[in-house]
Enzyme design. Structure first.
Site, short mmCIF file in Angstrom:
data_model
loop_
_atom_site.label_atom_id
_atom_site.label_comp_id
_atom_site.label_asym_id
_atom_site.label_seq_id
_atom_site.Cartn_x
_atom_site.Cartn_y
_atom_site.Cartn_z
N GLU A 197 -2.52 50.55 -33.67
CA GLU A 197 -1.60 51.23 -34.58
C GLU A 197 -2.04 52.64 -34.95
O GLU A 197 -3.19 52.86 -35.33
CB GLU A 197 -1.46 50.39 -35.84
CG GLU A 197 -0.39 50.89 -36.80
CD GLU A 197 0.10 49.76 -37.70
OE1 GLU A 197 0.98 49.00 -37.26
OE2 GLU A 197 -0.41 49.63 -38.81
N LYS B 271 -2.06 54.91 -37.63
CA LYS B 271 -1.93 54.69 -39.08
C LYS B 271 -2.80 55.71 -39.80
O LYS B 271 -4.03 55.62 -39.75
CB LYS B 271 -2.41 53.25 -39.37
CG LYS B 271 -2.23 52.76 -40.78
CD LYS B 271 -2.57 51.27 -40.88
CE LYS B 271 -2.25 50.69 -42.24
NZ LYS B 271 -2.58 49.26 -42.34
N LYS C 42 7.11 50.99 -36.45
CA LYS C 42 6.65 50.18 -37.57
C LYS C 42 7.16 50.85 -38.83
O LYS C 42 6.70 51.93 -39.21
CB LYS C 42 5.12 50.15 -37.55
CG LYS C 42 4.51 49.10 -38.45
CD LYS C 42 4.31 47.82 -37.66
CE LYS C 42 3.59 46.74 -38.41
NZ LYS C 42 2.53 47.15 -39.29
N GLU D 96 -1.66 39.70 -37.17
CA GLU D 96 -1.64 41.07 -37.68
C GLU D 96 -2.53 41.24 -38.91
O GLU D 96 -2.54 40.37 -39.79
CB GLU D 96 -0.21 41.44 -38.14
CG GLU D 96 0.86 41.37 -37.09
CD GLU D 96 2.22 41.71 -37.69
OE1 GLU D 96 3.23 41.29 -37.12
OE2 GLU D 96 2.27 42.37 -38.75
N SER D 97 -3.21 42.38 -38.96
CA SER D 97 -3.88 42.91 -40.15
C SER D 97 -5.26 42.31 -40.44
O SER D 97 -5.48 41.10 -40.37
CB SER D 97 -3.03 42.70 -41.42
OG SER D 97 -1.81 43.37 -41.32
N ASN E 270 1.46 38.14 -40.50
CA ASN E 270 0.65 39.14 -41.21
C ASN E 270 -0.34 38.44 -42.14
O ASN E 270 0.05 37.67 -43.02
CB ASN E 270 1.56 40.10 -42.00
CG ASN E 270 0.86 41.42 -42.25
OD1 ASN E 270 -0.37 41.48 -42.33
ND2 ASN E 270 1.63 42.49 -42.36
N GLU F 24 8.30 39.62 -38.49
CA GLU F 24 7.05 39.39 -39.22
C GLU F 24 7.21 38.38 -40.36
O GLU F 24 8.17 38.43 -41.12
CB GLU F 24 6.56 40.72 -39.80
CG GLU F 24 5.22 40.60 -40.49
CD GLU F 24 4.73 41.94 -40.99
OE1 GLU F 24 4.36 42.78 -40.16
OE2 GLU F 24 4.73 42.15 -42.22
O1 LIG Z 1 -1.59 48.37 -44.78
C1 LIG Z 1 -1.15 48.33 -45.95
O2 LIG Z 1 -1.83 48.65 -46.95
C2 LIG Z 1 0.27 47.90 -46.19
C3 LIG Z 1 0.73 47.89 -47.50
C4 LIG Z 1 2.04 47.54 -47.78
C5 LIG Z 1 2.90 47.19 -46.75
C6 LIG Z 1 2.44 47.19 -45.43
C7 LIG Z 1 1.13 47.52 -45.16
N1 LIG Z 1 0.65 47.52 -43.87
C8 LIG Z 1 1.47 47.23 -42.73
C9 LIG Z 1 0.78 46.39 -41.74
O3 LIG Z 1 1.20 45.29 -41.55
C10 LIG Z 1 -0.42 46.91 -41.04
O4 LIG Z 1 -0.30 48.30 -40.87
C11 LIG Z 1 -0.75 46.33 -39.68
O5 LIG Z 1 -0.59 44.96 -39.61
C12 LIG Z 1 -2.22 46.69 -39.34
O6 LIG Z 1 -3.07 46.19 -40.35
P1 LIG Z 1 -4.58 46.70 -40.50
O7 LIG Z 1 -5.26 46.49 -39.18
O8 LIG Z 1 -5.17 45.86 -41.58
O9 LIG Z 1 -4.49 48.13 -40.86
#
Ligand SMILES: O=C(O)c1ccccc1NCC(=O)[C@H](O)[C@H](O)COP(=O)(O)O
Length: 266
Positions: free
Chosen positions: A62, A64, A123, A225-226, A192, A171
């Site tokens: 991503e 980001k 996204k 995810e995340s 997520n 999601e």
């Molecule tokens: O990333 C955040 O803080 C967030 C807050 C509120 C809504 C969405 C958010 N993130 C979107 C995502 O789902 C992530 O960007 C994506 O899954 C990647 O996650 P990460 O690897 O933890 O950055």
């Protein structure tokens, strides 16, 4: 097919709590009055779907630059970041286009589409049909649809995405949302680990819901995810998920290709 594909149900965004609720109400304001017409049908290339199948565990990396959880992450050049991710083995690129909290925009998405050969996911917090039309116009192969935001209307946005030639990453974060995604006919489901109302991350959420989806007979693509930072973090989804979506730990690493390679190494 031209024009609207049916009248879409009006969604009450006031019911969405916490951080997520604030973001989706802002996005709904951004698109208030936008044209909801679907326009002509576009061919589906299924590139995003295809990119996530076949590999042991595919990486969606991503772009980001900021987030509500972290504030500023890194002042990435989107095209250079995406090229580095591709060089590091990413099967697809996710690009945040939400401007206020993630420092994303249309230009970032277009730049990424023009600089890599792998498929690109838009996204964003889709709250209006125009956002899907934009995703297709800007060259994305897929768009994110969040059950926490759209509720049962995900069953209307999913065919609209397909009508526009897009794959959809649907999601979910809990059992009820997963059941809705399955009932809507999702082909790609993302679980997520981050609770978007509190921003709390729990890496046990993805394996739990992915098992539930498979037990229910889901034969499509499953994405965890995340919150993934180290190869050890991925152990709980190897052999279960088809792909992982990773943003913060790669984007903030300073060497994106190397970080992608090292994260996915076995
Ligand atoms: O990333 C955040 O803080 C967030 C807050 C509120 C809504 C969405 C958010 N993130 C979107 C995502 O789902 C992530 O960007 C994506 O899954 C990647 O996650 P990460 O690897 O933890 O950055």
């Amino acid at each position: 097919m031209t024009g609207r594909i049916g009248r879409l149900t009006e969604i009450d965004f006031d019911r969405v709590p916490g951080v997520l609720g604030r973001i989706v109400r802002e996005r709904a304001g951004d698109y208030a009055g936008a044209d909801a017409a679907a326009g002509p049908a576009r061919a589906r290339a299924l590139r995003f779907h295809a990119a996530l199948t076949g590999a042991d565990l595919a990486l969606i990396a991503e772009v980001k630059r900021a987030s509500p959880s972290e504030g500023a992450i890194a002042p990435l050049n989107p095209a250079q970041a995406a090229q580095a991710y591709q060089a590091g083995g990413a099967a697809a690129i996710s690009v945040l286009t939400e401007p206020r909290h993630f420092d994303g925009n249309r230009e970032a998405l277009r730049a990424v589409v023009g600089s890599v050969t792998v498929p690109v996911l838009r996204k964003d917090f889709v709250v209006h049909p125009a956002m899907l039309r934009e995703a297709a116009d800007w060259g994305a192969s897929a768009a994110l649809l969040m059950v926490s935001v759209l509720g049962e209307a995900v069953g209307e946005y999913l065919p609209l995405a397909h009508h526009l030639g897009l794959d959809a990453l649907v999601e979910v974060h809990d059992e009820a949302e997963l059941d809705l995604a399955l009932a809507a006919g999702a082909e790609i489901i993302g679980v997520n680990n981050r609770d978007l109302t509190t921003l709390h991350i729990d890496l046990s959420v993805s394996p739990r819901l992915i098992r539930r989806a498979r037990d229910a007979g889901f034969a499509g693509v499953l994405v965890a995810e995340s919150g993934y930072r180290t190869p050890a973090d991925l152990a709980s989804v190897r052999g279960l998920a088809d792909a992982v979506l990773v943003g913060t730990s790669l984007a903030g690493s300073g060497d994106l290709a190397r970080a992608a390679r090292e994260l996915m190494a076995r």
